[in-house]
Design a protein around this motif. Structure first.
Motif, mmCIF file in Angstrom:
data_model
loop_
_atom_site.group_PDB
_atom_site.id
_atom_site.type_symbol
_atom_site.label_atom_id
_atom_site.label_comp_id
_atom_site.label_asym_id
_atom_site.label_seq_id
_atom_site.Cartn_x
_atom_site.Cartn_y
_atom_site.Cartn_z
ATOM 1 N N THR A 139 18.775 9.412 -0.453
ATOM 2 C CA THR A 139 18.763 10.243 0.742
ATOM 3 C C THR A 139 17.685 11.307 0.563
ATOM 4 N N ASP A 140 17.360 12.011 1.616
ATOM 5 C CA ASP A 140 16.267 12.985 1.548
ATOM 6 C C ASP A 140 16.620 14.230 0.748
ATOM 7 N N ALA A 154 12.314 9.199 -0.133
ATOM 8 C CA ALA A 154 13.245 9.124 1.002
ATOM 9 C C ALA A 154 12.795 10.029 2.147
ATOM 10 N N LYS A 191 10.133 8.193 4.089
ATOM 11 C CA LYS A 191 10.652 7.105 4.925
ATOM 12 C C LYS A 191 11.459 7.632 6.105
ATOM 13 N N THR A 192 12.319 8.607 5.849
ATOM 14 C CA THR A 192 13.220 9.126 6.885
ATOM 15 C C THR A 192 12.485 9.949 7.934
ATOM 16 N N TRP A 193 11.513 10.731 7.494
ATOM 17 C CA TRP A 193 10.859 11.689 8.375
ATOM 18 C C TRP A 193 9.388 11.356 8.618
ATOM 19 N N LYS A 194 9.045 10.067 8.600
ATOM 20 C CA LYS A 194 7.645 9.642 8.725
ATOM 21 C C LYS A 194 6.976 10.209 9.982
#
Length: 162
Positions: free
Chosen positions: A79-80, A108, A111-114
């Motif tokens: 997770t971030d 992460a 990937k999550t906040w690209k």
């Protein structure tokens, strides 16, 4: 009200992708500003705010984050950010009321906040995540809708929205 001298921030890293390189001062400033504004938070906290805090801020790789995430929340993926709070009675020699850790996983986050990273930049995204983690350390959560609303109010007070 908490003053700047009542918050200590320490850094650690276990990954080569270290997002704060060159802006550790910004990280400290973000967290110190949050701590200084605690007394004016518009939402009643689930537990009293501490007067002295020591924070450990660090980065880990995705494999380590997945392991920590699984042990903490039984979720087997990275997770971030994760937040861990330990009260001073658990650490009797601590000079702080609360000792906490904010653990970030740059992979992460990427990937999550690209899209957000491209829109506002790395510094702004990490600032938002650090504030989010800090709000968790102060006792707020977002597992239930009513709690999530309170947490969003506090995050908005600190200047972020997701």
């Amino acid at each position: 009200r908490m003053g700047k001298s009542n918050l200590k921030v320490q850094f650690f890293k276990t990954t080569k992708r270290y997002p704060y390189a060159g802006f550790e001062g910004d990280v400290k400033k973000t967290l110190t500003t949050c701590a200084a504004r605690l007394a004016r938070v518009p939402v009643r906290p689930p537990q009293p705010f501490p007067s002295r805090i020591i924070l450990e801020v660090g980065c880990v790789g995705p494999k380590r984050m997945a392991g920590v995430h699984y042990r903490a929340l039984r979720r087997a993926k990275p997770t971030d950010i994760l937040s861990f709070r330990m009260a001073s009675h658990v650490l009797p020699n601590s000079e702080a009321d609360v000792t906490g850790s904010l653990i970030l996983c740059p992979v992460a986050v990427g990937k999550t906040w690209k899209a957000l990273l491209q829109e506002v930049g790395k510094k702004a995204v990490y600032q938002r995540l650090l504030i989010h983690g800090f709000v968790h350390l102060m006792g707020f959560d977002h597992h239930r809708a009513s709690d999530a609303k309170k947490m969003q109010q506090v995050e908005k007070f600190f200047g972020i929205t997701f």
